[in-house]
Design an enzyme around this catalytic site. Structure first.
Site, PDB file in Angstrom:
ATOM      1  N   LYS A  53     106.495  47.607  77.015  1.00 34.77           N
ATOM      2  CA  LYS A  53     106.805  47.893  75.606  1.00 34.77           C
ATOM      3  C   LYS A  53     106.970  46.588  74.828  1.00 34.77           C
ATOM      4  CE  LYS A  53     108.839  52.338  76.735  1.00 34.77           C
ATOM      5  NZ  LYS A  53     110.037  53.142  77.001  1.00 34.77           N
ATOM      6  N   GLN A  97     116.336  52.477  77.203  1.00 32.96           N
ATOM      7  CA  GLN A  97     115.470  52.957  78.283  1.00 32.96           C
ATOM      8  C   GLN A  97     116.239  53.914  79.200  1.00 32.96           C
ATOM      9  OE1 GLN A  97     112.080  52.199  78.643  1.00 32.96           O
ATOM     10  NE2 GLN A  97     112.163  53.770  80.227  1.00 32.96           N
ATOM     11  N   ASP A 120     112.447  56.717  69.412  1.00 30.06           N
ATOM     12  CA  ASP A 120     112.066  57.606  70.524  1.00 30.06           C
ATOM     13  C   ASP A 120     112.083  59.070  70.080  1.00 30.06           C
ATOM     14  OD1 ASP A 120     111.254  56.426  72.877  1.00 30.06           O
ATOM     15  OD2 ASP A 120     113.289  56.084  73.636  1.00 30.06           O
TER      16      ASP A 120
END
Ligand code: NDP
Length: 282
Positions: A53, A97, A120
Site C-alpha cells: 500500500k 491494518q 477503508d
C-alpha cells in the site's frame, strides 16, 4: 468456450494513472493527499499488505505516513494516536491494518477514525451510507469488483441475478449492497446455505469470497456467467489460488478474474482512489 479474463493488473494500472493525475492536481494546488497506515504487531501477511500500500501511494504521488507498533500496544494508546491523526489537517486518509491483536477491539478502533478519513469504508457511518445509497467511502475490495463489472459492460444489472458467497463486513455484505445498488437481484450465500451449487448456478454474476481454496468448481457455474474471485489462499506449496477452481470454471464462464492478478490489484487501486477523494472533499 474459454472465458475471457478480466485483467486486474491492467485495469488497476488505469485506475492508478487516473488517481495519480488527480493527486498531482491537488499537490499543485498546495494540498498533497496523504494516507496514514497503522500496523500493530508483526503479522507477516499484514506487513506485506502495508508495504504494498505504501509503495502504491508513492507511485501515485500520495504521501504516506507509516506507523508500526508492537503487538503489546494498548488499545487506549492506539485510540489516542487515531484521535491525533483525525485532528491533523495534513492527513486525509487513515487506515488501520487488520487483523489487530486480540486484546484490541477492532470495531472500537474503526469507529474512532473520522468517517471523513475512513478510506477503508468500514466505519458504521460509511457502512450506513452504503446501505441507504448515500455518498460515502465504499470498502475497497467490493468497489474494485464493481469497477471490474463496469469494465465488462455489467454496470447495470437489472434483470440479472448476482450471488455472493461470503458475508463478511469487509467483502461479502458491502459487495451484496453494491450489486443491489446496480439493480441486480442478489443472493448472499454462506456456510449455512443448503445446496450451494444450485444457488451458485443461478448466478449471472458470481462473486466468490469465502476464503476456501477452489471451492467453486465449473459445475457450480451457470454457462456464460461473470465470475469474480475475491479469494486469496496460500497453498501448502506456497502458490496462491482463489476460491474458484480456475481450470474448470474457465470452460463455463464468459468472463473470469484470475488469482493472482485479479481483484487483489484492484483493491489497492481503489484505496488510492478513496484517499484522493478524501483529500478532494477535505
Ligand atoms: P471471512 O473469513 O471473514 O468470511 C468468509 C465468508 O465465507 C463467511 O461469510 C463464511 O460464512 C463464508 N464461507 C466459508 N465457508 C463457506 C462455505 N463452505 N460455503 C459457503 N460460504 C462459506 O473472509 P473475508 O471476507 O475477509 O475474505 C474472503 C476471502 O477474500 C479470503 O480468501 C480473503 O483472503 C480474500 N480477500 C481478498 C481481498 C483482495 O483484495 N482480493 C481483500 C479481502 C479479502 P459464515 O459467515 O457462515 O462463516
Amino acid at each position: 468456450m474459454t472465458a475471457r479474463r478480466i485483467d486486474g493488473k491492467t485495469l488497476s494500472a488505469q485506475v492508478r494513472t487516473e488517481v495519480a493525475a488527480r493527486a498531482a492536481a491537488l499537490t499543485a494546488s498546495g494540498r498533497q493527499p496523504a494516507l496514514a497506515v497503522i500496523l500493530v504487531g508483526g503479522d507477516p501477511a499484514s506487513q506485506v499488505y502495508v508495504r504494498n500500500k505504501i509503495a502504491a501511494c508513492k507511485q501515485a504521488g500520495i504521501r504516506s505516513i507509516h506507523e508500526t507498533y508492537g503487538a503489546e500496544l494498548r488499545e487506549g494508546e492506539l485510540l489516542a494516536r487515531i484521535h491525533a491523526l483525525n485532528q491533523d489537517d495534513g492527513v486525509h486518509g487513515i487506515l488501520v491494518q487488520l487483523p489487530l491483536p486480540p486484546h484490541i477491539n477492532a470495531q472500537r478502533v474503526i469507529e474512532a477514525i473520522s468517517p471523513r478519513k475512513d478510506v477503508d469504508g468500514f466505519h458504521v457511518a460509511n457502512a450506513g451510507a452504503l446501505m441507504v445509497g448515500q455518498p460515502g467511502f465504499r470498502p475497497c475490495t467490493p468497489l474494485g469488483c464493481m469497477r471490474m463489472l463496469e469494465h465488462v459492460g455489467m454496470s447495470n444489472l437489472r434483470g440479472k441475478h448476482a450471488v455472493v458467497v461470503g458475508r463478511s463486513n469487509i467483502v461479502g455484505k458491502p459487495m451484496a449492497l453494491m450489486l443491489l445498488g446496480a439493480d441486480a437481484t442478489v443472493t448472499i450465500a454462506h456456510s449455512g446455505t443448503p445446496d450451494l451449487a444450485a444457488t451458485c448456478r443461478q448466478a449471472d454474476v458470481l462473486v466468490a469470497a469465502a476464503g476456501k481454496p477452489r471451492m467453486i468448481t465449473g459445475s457450480m457455474i451457470k454457462p456464460g456467467a461473470v465470475v469474480i474471485d475475491v479469494g486469496i489462499n496460500r497453498l501448502p506449496d506456497g502458490t496462491l489460488c482463489g476460491d474458484v477452481d480456475f481450470a474448470s470454471a474457465e470452460g463455463v464462464a464468459d468472463w473470469i478474474t484470475p488469482v493472482p492478478g485479479g481483484v487483489g490489484p484492484m483493491t489497492i487501486a481503489m484505496l488510492l482512489a478513496n484517499t484522493v477523494q478524501a483529500c478532494e472533499q477535505y
